[in-house]
Design a protein around this motif. Structure first.
Motif, PDB file in Angstrom:
ATOM      1  N   LYS A 178       0.920  -1.135  -0.513  1.00 53.82           N
ATOM      2  CA  LYS A 178       0.072  -0.331   0.158  1.00 53.82           C
ATOM      3  C   LYS A 178       0.465   1.176   0.277  1.00 53.82           C
ATOM      4  CE  LYS A 178      -4.077  -1.805   1.259  1.00 53.82           C
ATOM      5  NZ  LYS A 178      -4.916  -1.663   3.254  1.00 53.82           N
ATOM      6  N   PRO A 179       0.340   2.675  -0.981  1.00 55.12           N
ATOM      7  CA  PRO A 179       1.197   3.461  -0.687  1.00 55.12           C
ATOM      8  C   PRO A 179       1.028   4.271   0.394  1.00 55.12           C
ATOM      9  CG  PRO A 179      -0.312   3.574  -2.284  1.00 55.12           C
ATOM     10  CD  PRO A 179      -0.712   2.124  -1.793  1.00 55.12           C
ATOM     11  N   VAL A 180       2.147   5.152   0.385  1.00 49.62           N
ATOM     12  CA  VAL A 180       1.808   6.215   1.921  1.00 49.62           C
ATOM     13  C   VAL A 180       1.059   7.193   2.073  1.00 49.62           C
ATOM     14  CG1 VAL A 180       4.291   5.490   3.270  1.00 49.62           C
ATOM     15  CG2 VAL A 180       4.026   6.693   1.722  1.00 49.62           C
ATOM     16  N   LYS A 181       1.125   7.472   0.173  1.00 53.06           N
ATOM     17  CA  LYS A 181       0.544   8.747  -0.190  1.00 53.06           C
ATOM     18  C   LYS A 181      -0.494   8.070  -1.669  1.00 53.06           C
ATOM     19  CE  LYS A 181       2.922  12.495   2.187  1.00 53.06           C
ATOM     20  NZ  LYS A 181       4.000  13.278   1.558  1.00 53.06           N
ATOM     21  N   GLY A 182      -1.824   9.172  -1.773  1.00 53.77           N
ATOM     22  CA  GLY A 182      -1.757   8.844  -3.200  1.00 53.77           C
ATOM     23  C   GLY A 182      -2.896   7.723  -3.557  1.00 53.77           C
ATOM     24  N   PHE A 183      -2.647   7.246  -4.195  1.00 61.02           N
ATOM     25  CA  PHE A 183      -3.958   5.530  -4.987  1.00 61.02           C
ATOM     26  C   PHE A 183      -3.649   5.001  -6.309  1.00 61.02           C
ATOM     27  CE2 PHE A 183      -5.926   9.121  -6.623  1.00 61.02           C
ATOM     28  CZ  PHE A 183      -6.384   8.865  -7.512  1.00 61.02           C
ATOM     29  N   VAL A 184      -3.978   3.829  -5.985  1.00 58.19           N
ATOM     30  CA  VAL A 184      -3.759   2.984  -7.134  1.00 58.19           C
ATOM     31  C   VAL A 184      -5.526   2.144  -7.656  1.00 58.19           C
ATOM     32  CG1 VAL A 184      -2.883   1.251  -8.879  1.00 58.19           C
ATOM     33  CG2 VAL A 184      -1.289   2.382  -6.805  1.00 58.19           C
ATOM     34  N   GLU A 185      -5.137   2.669  -9.266  1.00 58.80           N
ATOM     35  CA  GLU A 185      -6.638   2.264  -9.838  1.00 58.80           C
ATOM     36  C   GLU A 185      -6.771   1.352 -10.811  1.00 58.80           C
ATOM     37  OE1 GLU A 185     -10.016   5.946  -9.432  1.00 58.80           O
ATOM     38  OE2 GLU A 185      -9.136   5.787 -11.258  1.00 58.80           O
ATOM     39  N   THR A 186      -7.529   0.166  -9.818  1.00 58.79           N
ATOM     40  CA  THR A 186      -7.425  -1.336 -11.074  1.00 58.79           C
ATOM     41  C   THR A 186      -8.806  -2.046 -11.453  1.00 58.79           C
ATOM     42  OG1 THR A 186      -5.826  -2.026  -9.256  1.00 58.79           O
ATOM     43  CG2 THR A 186      -6.736  -3.728 -10.954  1.00 58.79           C
ATOM     44  N   GLY A 187      -8.769  -1.397 -12.833  1.00 56.90           N
ATOM     45  CA  GLY A 187     -10.305  -1.748 -13.549  1.00 56.90           C
ATOM     46  C   GLY A 187     -10.647  -3.427 -13.329  1.00 56.90           C
ATOM     47  N   GLU A 188     -12.395  -3.404 -13.437  1.00 58.74           N
ATOM     48  CA  GLU A 188     -13.074  -4.567 -12.544  1.00 58.74           C
ATOM     49  C   GLU A 188     -11.907  -5.998 -13.285  1.00 58.74           C
ATOM     50  OE1 GLU A 188     -17.167  -4.463 -12.815  1.00 58.74           O
ATOM     51  OE2 GLU A 188     -16.767  -3.305 -11.215  1.00 58.74           O
TER      52      GLU A 188
END
Length: 584
Positions: free
Chosen positions: A328-338
């Motif tokens: 898990k990142p300490v900041k920001g985010f990762v989006e993954t498609g279904e």
């Protein structure tokens, strides 16, 4: 002649891994040894180094000194520096401590207990020992494994400058092309010699394969003739009939072997929807550790091939794990498609249970799989990956490191991912498998992300690369590794030209309105600034060469002093100019 080997034969349980080999190594030879995983390359090095027995004869020049770099090195001291100093003390001539420190620094090593080193660090320590060895012949087994691109380029330059003969096993194609003057290919126990580097080897091999293909066509015709004879129901009662049946069986084996070696992979992947993979303002740091990277953002496109470049320890593999959802990142985010189905081909992943058989390991993924419009069993898929049925019921631990990597790659691809994460995929893979993988990726209908120090692979696969910057950000360059380095050189030249342009635009100095001493000072300043700049440039050039960390610190401090003096001289020059302009 440094070394001559005649009629070298080495038999494993079921075959001759070295089959009556002849080999010579002379003073100016820089030889690359290539071949399929498990074909016996490391065994040949061990035989020549004298650590493995064989049938045949090896003659070494009287007094020949050589050093062998194994894949799995063993050390006798407690710390890195103790190991290096003990090895240096055993050399016929004195080795200065600064040379030891310089090589360790270049290979990203510091003094610490050896038991704390990772596998890659242990290999780099063994390489450092090889590079300080005063010998006539170096035998190197995969010297570029676990080196980043800058380290590999440095090693290339060092090997070219050293007056040593070299025989090395490597699958790094750029490294081969830049360091060797001949390539030896080990194929089914036989050795084939090709003058030149990797490009020459490819040309010569293509000609040999063309000749083999013609022979295969003849073999196929003969096989069909014999097959008709066998199907006719002739009884094998006479010696003549029995010998013809034996010949048919031998033809069948040869034909099967030709078919196996010519197989190609057809890409497969699960359907990927419109939304794939994106990350925004991603940052990561280990607990109580510094931030590895920050403000990393990107939106992946369908069928995009993205590479990541940076020195060892900068956080490439960590970023990969963040993007794949393993951290898990300490900041920001990762989006993954279904619809995203990731495949992970990482470093050191196939190490848990080496007692299980090859076939059972693959069948845990699937016993059968649809492939290119047909249904294939796990055993058939293993054959496609050049693992014959005779090896499929062996424990994984009996395979070579490269063969295990090949089996692991098959497992990943059989899961039909549509997003592939390839973390150092070329490590321990032979040239045949690399060609198959690259061809597979050409037609792969999904997304590919890769971290690799294999510059040829990055050029072959990537549409663009992200390069780690010193401040923890990433910068994108279009194209592969070569395009990135060319653009980097262009930018450096552009900066230099801009500095020259600014220097040329400085106003001409006049002496009117200044005191005698100011006129004298003003006249001397341009020469003084040129000398300071030349001294700074000289220090920068010295700092680009291998040296001990302490020596680098001294040069850095000297450069800081000179840069401060240059800034003061430029400030004084501007002050006198403004005074002159005010008087006019």
């Amino acid at each position: 002649m440094y070394l001559t080997a005649r009629d070298i034969t080495k038999r494993w349980t079921d075959r001759n891994v070295l089959d009556h080999i002849d080999l010579t190594i002379d003073q100016n030879d820089r030889i690359g040894l290539v071949g399929a995983n498990g074909c016996g390359k490391s065994t040949l090095l061990q035989v020549l180094a004298g650590t493995e027995s064989c049938d045949g004869q090896i003659e070494r020049m009287k007094g020949l000194t050589m050093h062998y770099l194994p894949q799995d090195p063993v050390f006798s001291r407690e710390t890195v520096l103790e190991e290096m100093k003990a090895h240096a003390a055993a050399q016929p001539e004195a080795i200065e401590e600064f040379e030891i420190s310089s090589i360790l620094s270049r290979l990203g090593l510091k003094d610490q207990p050896i038991h704390q080193l990772s596998g890659g660090q242990r290999k780099r320590l063994a390489l450092a020992k090889a590079l300080i060895t005063r010998c006539q012949l170096l035998l190197l087994d995969e010297p570029t494994n676990h080196l980043d691109a800058e380290m590999i380029e440095w090693l290339e330059n060092r090997l070219r400058k050293e007056n040593q003969a070299v025989l090395m096993v490597t699958h790094d194609r750029w490294f081969l092309d830049r360091t060797v003057n001949q390539v030896l290919e080990l194929d089914e126990g036989r050795l084939y010699r090709h003058d030149g580097g990797y490009e020459s080897y490819l040309e010569n091999k293509a000609a040999r394969q063309e000749a083999k293909q013609l022979a295969a066509h003849k073999l196929d015709r003969l096989y069909k003739q014999e097959l008709e004879w066998v199907r006719a129901g002739v009884q094998a009662r006479s010696t003549k009939s029995r010998s013809r049946l034996d010949r048919f069986e031998e033809l069948r084996k040869q034909r099967t072997k030709v078919q196996e070696r010519s197989l190609k992979l057809v890409p497969m992947a699960s359907r990927l929807g419109k939304k794939s993979l994106a990350w925004q303002d991603v940052a990561f740091a280990w607990p109580d550790g510094p931030e590895l990277f920050h403000d990393v953002s990107y939106q992946m496109k369908k069928q995009e091939r993205l590479g990541f470049i940076g020195p060892n320890g900068c956080g490439k593999s960590t970023l990969f794990k963040v993007l794949a959802g393993r951290l898990k990142p300490v900041k920001g985010f990762v989006e993954t498609g279904e619809t995203v189905k990731t495949g992970w081909f990482g470093q050191g992943e196939l190490t848990d249970d080496l007692s299980q058989t090859v076939i059972s390991y693959i069948e845990k993924t699937a016993q059968t799989i649809p492939w290119d419009g047909q249904e294939f069993t796990a055993a058939q898929m293993l054959e496609k990956f050049l693992i014959p049925r005779s090896m499929q019921h062996l424990p994984l631990g009996r395979l070579s490191g490269g063969e295990r990597r090949r089996v692991y790659l098959l497992k990943v691809l059989m899961e039909a991912p549509n997003v592939l994460f390839l973390d150092e995929p070329t490590n321990d893979l032979d040239l045949v498998t690399l060609d198959i993988l690259e061809d597979y990726l050409d037609g792969f209908p999904g997304i590919v992300l890769t971290v690799s120090h294999d510059r040829y692979f990055m050029d072959r696969v990537c549409d663009s690369v992200f390069v780690f910057q010193p401040d923890g950000t990433l910068r994108q360059y279009m194209g592969g590794y070569t395009e990135y380095r060319e653009r980097e050189k262009e930018e450096k030249e552009e900066r230099k030209q801009e500095q020259n342009r600014r220097s040329a635009q400085r106003p001409r100095l006049t002496k009117q309105g200044l005191t005698y001493m100011e006129k004298k000072e003003l006249a001397a300043l341009p020469q003084q600034m040129e000398e300071l700049q030349a001294a700074i440039d000289s220090l920068n050039e010295q700092m680009g060469s291998p040296m001990a960390f302490e020596e680098l610190q001294v040069l850095t401090e000297k450069r800081d002093v000179l840069e401060n003096e240059l800034a003061q001289a430029e400030s004084r020059w501007l002050e006198l100019e403004e005074k002159q302009e005010g008087r006019e």
